[in-house]
Design an enzyme around this catalytic site. Structure first.
Site, PDB file in Angstrom:
ATOM      1  N   ASP A 245      22.905 -43.482 -34.636  1.00 54.59           N
ATOM      2  CA  ASP A 245      23.174 -43.257 -33.223  1.00 54.59           C
ATOM      3  C   ASP A 245      23.749 -41.841 -33.103  1.00 54.59           C
ATOM      4  OD1 ASP A 245      23.838 -43.832 -30.426  1.00 54.59           O
ATOM      5  OD2 ASP A 245      25.904 -43.931 -31.155  1.00 54.59           O
ATOM      6  N   ASP A 247      25.768 -40.005 -29.879  1.00 55.63           N
ATOM      7  CA  ASP A 247      27.079 -39.842 -29.242  1.00 55.63           C
ATOM      8  C   ASP A 247      28.038 -40.936 -29.686  1.00 55.63           C
ATOM      9  OD1 ASP A 247      25.930 -37.711 -27.875  1.00 55.63           O
ATOM     10  OD2 ASP A 247      25.359 -38.951 -26.166  1.00 55.63           O
TER      11      ASP A 247
END
Length: 406
Positions: A245, A247
């Site tokens: 992932d 952020d």
């Protein structure tokens, strides 16, 4: 950390392949078939390009029209391919003379008939300011077919000629080099072998670095090693991947983060990516980008943010192989990106499945690292291991996930 940015590779594809006999009579050695219509050079160029290089120069000689027809002007994983034809065979050093006006100050050089699978960007850390080159080294169990390298404390001190009577293990050159353009000043007569005439002189002056790697290595110069490559390379090309992932996992989440000036890495995130690169796994980012759908920033802003990530990673000898993003959202203000439950938007596994289709991936050995439950659900639906990141040392978590000691 290194501060050298590598953007260019030179691949030598002009050899005649005489040891392959009739197999190379009408086909350049680098274009030997590996699997179906996939040629050896296809695999090699993709492996180089995925490291984030912008340009690959192919220096072609024997049957170079076939190289030119297959690759001239192509883009491979974002790397532009340029084929340069040698007017006459001039050796591995002379090949550089033919592209002298195109060379960056620092460039990667690779033989086009051998495969050495390691993190090419790691060589940038080995190249010291006074060095003119850094060689990737490989230990082999039987060095009779190869010249040997004498190596001490990060320096190459000497080379030994191939000796059929010495069949023990030894370090050899893996056929991949990081060079400064200034090395061309050493090439004063043609033909010139950079390995036999330039590198020994640099070693004697203390201006040649080396770095051993233990990745897969093969050259296709003999019929039996070509057969071996046809069996092994398709297997080697199928890699596990670490999905990250973005952020909150790789970078600090500022809320719809998109400005380059807001790029701040999570603790040891760069080291985590470097660990993935060094392990031979692919590193792929999958990120929901609802801010695009909400009109808060444009795709150009996101691409600049990703380019800034790659530039900072490259300074550390690391890279991300690919980014996948999903702009779709149920409340998107841009109608084209409004969707109640788009299959790409996590926790749906669509971005993972797209990556599986685009790359040769070992699904069972792959892992997704993210900071939210929706990441874990996306991993579950895609059939890959999910590892939840809750802050702290991302490199330690990543190494544990891939079974690599820190």
């Amino acid at each position: 950390m290194s501060t050298q940015i590598l953007r260019q590779a030179v691949v030598l594809v002009g050899g005649r392949g005489t040891r392959l006999g009739d197999l190379a009579r009408d086909t350049p050695k680098p274009l030997m078939p590996i699997d179906g219509d996939r040629r050896f050079l296809d695999h090699l160029l993709e492996n180089i390009a995925r490291h984030g290089l912008a340009e690959i120069l192919l220096v072609a000689g024997h049957l170079g029209d076939q190289i030119e027809a297959r690759y001239q002007g192509r883009s491979i994983l974002g790397a532009r391919v340029v084929v340069v034809r040698e007017p006459e065979a001039a050796g591995t050093g002379g090949a550089l003379i033919h592209v002298a006006d195109r060379l960056d100050d620092i460039f990667l050089m690779s033989n086009g008939d051998s495969w050495f699978d390691f993190n090419y960007l790691a060589l940038t850390a080995a190249l010291m300011p006074d060095d003119e080159g850094a060689l990737a080294l490989r230990r082999v169990e039987d060095a009779r077919r190869f010249g040997r390298v004498e190596y001490q404390n990060g320096r190459i001190v000497a080379f030994q000629e191939k000796d059929e009577s010495r069949n023990g293990p030894a370090l050899i050159s893996g056929g991949v080099y990081l060079l400064r353009r200034s090395v061309l000043q050493r090439i004063t007569t043609l033909p010139c072998s950079i390995e036999a005439e330039v590198f020994p002189a640099l070693a004697s002056e203390g201006r040649l670095a080396g770095l051993p790697f233990d990745g897969y290595f093969i050259d296709i110069g003999l019929p039996d090693t070509l057969v071996q490559a046809q069996t092994e390379i398709p297997q080697m090309a199928r890699r596990p991947v670490v999905f990250f992932d973005r952020d909150g996992t790789l970078n600090v989440d500022e809320g719809y983060t998109h400005r380059v000036e807001d790029l701040r890495w999570m603790p040891r995130a760069i080291e985590a990516i470097r660990a993935v690169n060094d392990s031979g796994r692919l590193c792929i980012v999958i990120t929901n980008q609802a801010g695009l759908g909400r009109g808060l920033y444009g795709e150009g802003d996101m691409q600049r943010f990703h380019a800034a990530m790659q530039a900072q990673l490259m300074e550390a000898g690391a890279h991300i192989d690919a980014f996948y993003h999903c702009p779709f959202h149920a409340e998107a203000t841009i109608e084209a990106w409004r969707h109640p439950n788009h299959p790409d938007r996590k926790p749906n596994p669509g971005m993972i499945e797209k990556a599986m289709a685009d790359w040769s991936i070992d699904r069972a050995a792959s892992v997704l690292i993210g900071d939210r439950d929706l990441d874990m659900e996306a991993a579950r639906r895609a059939g890959v291991q999910g590892v939840l990141y809750d802050g702290g040392d991302l490199a330690a978590l990543t190494r544990a996930a891939i079974g690599d000691a820190d």
